[in-house]
Design an enzyme around this catalytic site. Structure first.
Site, PDB file in Angstrom:
ATOM      1  N   ASP A  76       0.814  -1.509   0.145  1.00 28.81           N
ATOM      2  CA  ASP A  76       0.113  -0.040  -0.063  1.00 28.81           C
ATOM      3  C   ASP A  76       0.777   1.297  -0.151  1.00 28.81           C
ATOM      4  O   ASP A  76       2.071   1.016   0.539  1.00 28.81           O
ATOM      5  CB  ASP A  76      -0.935   0.049   1.274  1.00 28.81           C
ATOM      6  CG  ASP A  76      -0.197   0.004   2.486  1.00 28.81           C
ATOM      7  OD1 ASP A  76       0.698  -0.837   2.742  1.00 28.81           O
ATOM      8  OD2 ASP A  76      -0.621   0.639   3.578  1.00 28.81           O
ATOM      9  N   GLU A 138      -0.049  -1.408   5.628  1.00 30.87           N
ATOM     10  CA  GLU A 138       1.241  -1.125   6.590  1.00 30.87           C
ATOM     11  C   GLU A 138       1.149   0.386   6.961  1.00 30.87           C
ATOM     12  O   GLU A 138       1.336   1.013   8.020  1.00 30.87           O
ATOM     13  CB  GLU A 138       2.300  -1.276   5.777  1.00 30.87           C
ATOM     14  CG  GLU A 138       3.501  -0.979   6.843  1.00 30.87           C
ATOM     15  CD  GLU A 138       4.247   0.465   6.602  1.00 30.87           C
ATOM     16  OE1 GLU A 138       5.035   0.795   7.755  1.00 30.87           O
ATOM     17  OE2 GLU A 138       3.792   1.285   5.841  1.00 30.87           O
TER      18      GLU A 138
END
Length: 379
Positions: A76, A138
């Site tokens: 991400d 994350e």
């Protein structure tokens, strides 16, 4: 490792093209990465989130022996909203010796190099297993890595260590701070502003809490870190209805970044004592705290020996700490010694026109090929 025509640039171009902002799905990137790794002979397994719109990817190749390596990174990226980009953030652009695009530094540059390194392997020569781990979320609390802890504990044989390619500018990080993010909501009592004695201001109460935050900081310092102690930050605050109404509600979001040796439970207990004390002075107040996420720090240990070994493959390898948070502390909880080292820089992460120097990519590519080659090919 044998020379292989696969190059990281077309891989990175594909990865940047997937707009894997944390609020969006990462499945197209996982599809691409899984197909790529399977084509190189890797076995794979996915781990979906509860909604089914995101997944972690685990891949492995090689004999079941001790001493393997896990290359780990998150898929991400942070949003580009309201950022002034001069290039398309989701299209890889090369200019002036740099590669531009959202995630080039944090951390799709590493993901591309991990995939390229996997393609350069001669699986017939492997003496140790190689694992590849790509996670989700994350940037918003390490949800993907947290969901993997149980699985990682079952790996048999476990990797010798994990290498996370977060942006460290090729420095070897063996310790970093932890983080806890909390939302505090305060409910007071509304009244006409001409009669403050009839109400209880949620904003005033919040301001006193915020002003006292620094008093909660543990006195412990560690000069290996900069700053050397725990830190607080109040990032957002919202409250009130109108200028002539004693505010009934106020909410603020705050973070605490702790040294890896510190326990956030002690800070939370001190926070509750502070709230209790202030409520005695300001009547009619209710307070709710919601811990949105907590990620442990990374503590130095066996990973220092691994970092010393990895340093041999870097021309100017430095071993140190980082003030930011990664998934490394979670992997450490799963029993994996972990070192953080990547080609990007934290100065470029999350910025408009995020970029990475091609020279850094090439240097890290050489480093990664040598590390993987020595670790998994050596008899």
């Amino acid at each position: 490792m044998p020379n292989n025509p696969t190059h990281y640039l077309p891989i990175l171009e594909k990865l940047i093209g997937f707009p894997t902002i944390s609020r969006e799905t990462n499945l197209p990137l996982i599809d691409y990465s899984e197909d790529f790794l399977r084509s190189q002979g890797f076995q794979t397994q996915r781990f979906y989130n509860e909604q089914g719109n995101k997944a972690n990817l685990m891949a492995w190749i090689g004999p079941e022996r001790d001493g393997g390596l896990m290359l780990a990174g998150h898929t991400d990226v942070v949003p580009v909203d309201q950022q002034d980009w001069t290039t398309d953030p989701f299209r890889l652009t090369e200019k002036n010796g740099h590669l531009y695009g959202r995630g080039t530094s944090d951390m799709k540059g590493f993901l591309a190099l991990a995939l390229e390194t996997a393609a350069a392997l001669d699986s017939r020569q492997l003496q140790r297993p190689l694992y590849v781990c790509f996670t989700y979320d994350e940037e918003i609390g390490c949800g993907g890595a947290k969901a993997l802890i149980g699985y990682l504990k079952t790996l048999s044989p476990p990797p010798r260590f994990a290498l996370i390619g977060e942006p460290t500018d090729l420095a070897l990080v063996t310790a970093h701070k932890g983080i806890q993010i909390t939302t505090t909501h305060i409910k007071g009592k509304p009244a006409h502003s001409s009669c403050p004695h009839l109400g209880a201001s949620a904003i005033v109460f919040a301001s006193k809490l915020i002003a006292a935050l620094e008093e909660l900081l543990p006195p412990e310092e560690n000069r290996d870190f900069n700053p050397p102690s725990a830190t607080f930050n109040v990032g957002t605050i919202r409250g009130g209805t109108a200028i002539n109404i004693i505010p009934e509600h106020c909410q603020f979001d705050w973070e605490c970044r702790t040294l890896p040796s510190q326990n956030t439970a002690q800070i939370n207990e001190a926070w509750e004592r502070l709230i209790h004390s202030l409520k005695k002075r300001i009547q009619g107040i209710e307070v709710e705290n919601h811990i949105k996420t907590a990620v442990p720090g990374l503590q130095s240990g066996l990973n220092r020996e691994i970092a010393a070994w990895l340093k041999e493959f870097l021309e100017e390898g430095k071993i140190g700490t980082a003030p930011f948070v990664t998934e490394a502390g979670l992997y450490q909880q799963a029993g994996l010694p972990t070192v953080v080292c990547g080609p990007g820089t934290i100065q470029e992460a999350h910025q408009p026109d995020e970029n990475i120097a091609i020279s850094k990519m090439e240097a890290y590519r050489t480093f990664l090929h040598q590390v993987v080659g020595d670790l998994v090919e050596q008899k």
